[in-house]
Design a protein around this motif. Structure first.
Motif, PDB file in Angstrom:
ATOM      1  N   GLN A   1     -16.582   1.725 -37.540  1.00  0.00           N
ATOM      2  CA  GLN A   1     -17.151   1.904 -36.206  1.00  0.00           C
ATOM      3  C   GLN A   1     -16.369   1.084 -35.173  1.00  0.00           C
ATOM      4  N   PHE A   2     -16.060  -0.156 -35.523  1.00  0.00           N
ATOM      5  CA  PHE A   2     -15.307  -1.023 -34.625  1.00  0.00           C
ATOM      6  C   PHE A   2     -13.903  -0.479 -34.388  1.00  0.00           C
TER       7      PHE A   2
ATOM      8  N   GLN B   1     -13.904   2.376 -31.989  1.00  0.00           N
ATOM      9  CA  GLN B   1     -14.168   1.973 -30.606  1.00  0.00           C
ATOM     10  C   GLN B   1     -12.910   1.485 -29.898  1.00  0.00           C
ATOM     11  N   VAL B   2     -12.040   0.784 -30.624  1.00  0.00           N
ATOM     12  CA  VAL B   2     -10.879   0.176 -29.973  1.00  0.00           C
ATOM     13  C   VAL B   2      -9.618   1.035 -30.053  1.00  0.00           C
TER      14      VAL B   2
ATOM     15  N   HIS C   1      -7.976   2.657 -27.009  1.00  0.00           N
ATOM     16  CA  HIS C   1      -7.493   1.798 -25.930  1.00  0.00           C
ATOM     17  C   HIS C   1      -6.177   1.112 -26.257  1.00  0.00           C
TER      18      HIS C   1
END
Length: 283
Positions: A225-226, A229-230, A233
């Protein structure tokens, strides 16, 4: 004497006293920044657990003149690099360096990361790998030598913040250690090669499999999940690495990164995401 005359005389006396009083200059609105040498070194503002950071893994690496000037002189003393480090072993005092140098270039042009397993040594060729053992508590770690120092007569090695924490010498600042060379696959030391005659800045190329670790989780779902998320970007891939032994730990890493300048840019991108300090791993 009339009242008007008295007032006039008092006024003139006041003006004379004011004129004789030295005027203090206004303080500068911009405080003077301390010189780098005057800044006291320290760790992060709060202690960061680096127990999940793996030992450096000895690997075959080409050695260039970057960081390997021989001989070299610091503070009036001349140092000569070891011609053959294959049997190097020494007992002495270790120290550590941290926030003051974090993000600055090491002797071979890499970026110093106080959360990676690295060290500075006065005479070992760069890079080298050594096992450092705290003789007081038996703790040990393998570090990659990529910097010069410490330039104190009573110290033999300067450890990163992470390595010092692993050995248990953070609070004391120094500790007695055994330092012993570790060669990849018991191979002979790599020969020193001259820098390539191209436009690459000395030391800008990073070791193979250099990553920035940005998180570690006990749950694989949380790590995925982490990472999701990143990843949108960042320009470099975000991967998940699991340890092979012991309690499962899922490490989220960015890379591999091949250039020191790219590494610094990725650091800035990660910082914009409000992620705590990322640290370098070589695996």
């Amino acid at each position: 004497m009339s009242s008007a005359m008295r007032l006039l005389i008092l006024g003139l006396v006041g003006l004379l006293l004011f004129a004789c009083t030295p005027i203090k200059p206004y303080p500068s609105s911009t405080p003077k920044q301390p010189d780098f040498d005057d800044i006291k070194d320290s760790g992060p503002e709060r202690e960061i657990d680096t127990s999940h950071v793996p030992d450096a893994v000895p690997r075959h690496e080409a050695r260039t003149m970057a960081g390997n000037k021989n001989p070299y002189t610091v503070l009036g003393k001349t140092y000569y690099l070891l011609e053959d480090e294959s049997s190097y072993k020494e007992r002495g005092r270790a120290s550590w360096y941290g926030k003051k140098f974090h993000g600055r270039r090491t002797s071979n042009g890499e970026i110093y990361d106080m959360y990676a397993m690295t060290a500075a040594h006065k005479t070992l060729p760069i890079p080298s790998y050594v096992r450092v053992t705290n003789i007081q508590n038996g703790r040990s770690t393998v570090v990659r030598v990529n910097d010069r120092g410490p330039f104190h007569s009573d110290r033999i090695i300067d450890l990163s913040y992470a390595a010092a924490q692993r050995l248990g010498i953070l609070n004391a600042g120094t500790g007695m250690v055994d330092v012993e060379i570790v060669l990849p696959d018991d191979a002979p030391p790599a020969p020193l090669k001259a820098n390539a005659t191209n436009n690459v800045i000395a030391g800008s190329k990073l070791p193979a499999n250099t990553h920035l670790q940005i998180g570690a989780f006990s749950s694989e779902a949380s790590a995925k999940q982490f990472a999701a998320q990143v990843s949108g970007h960042l320009t470099y891939p975000v991967i998940i690495s699991r340890n092979q032994t012991g309690k499962p730990i899922f490490r989220v890493r960015v890379g591999p990164i091949t250039d020191a300048r790219d590494l610094q840019q990725v650091r800035l991108d990660i910082k914009k995401l409000n992620i705590p300090e990322a640290h370098v791993v070589y695996e």
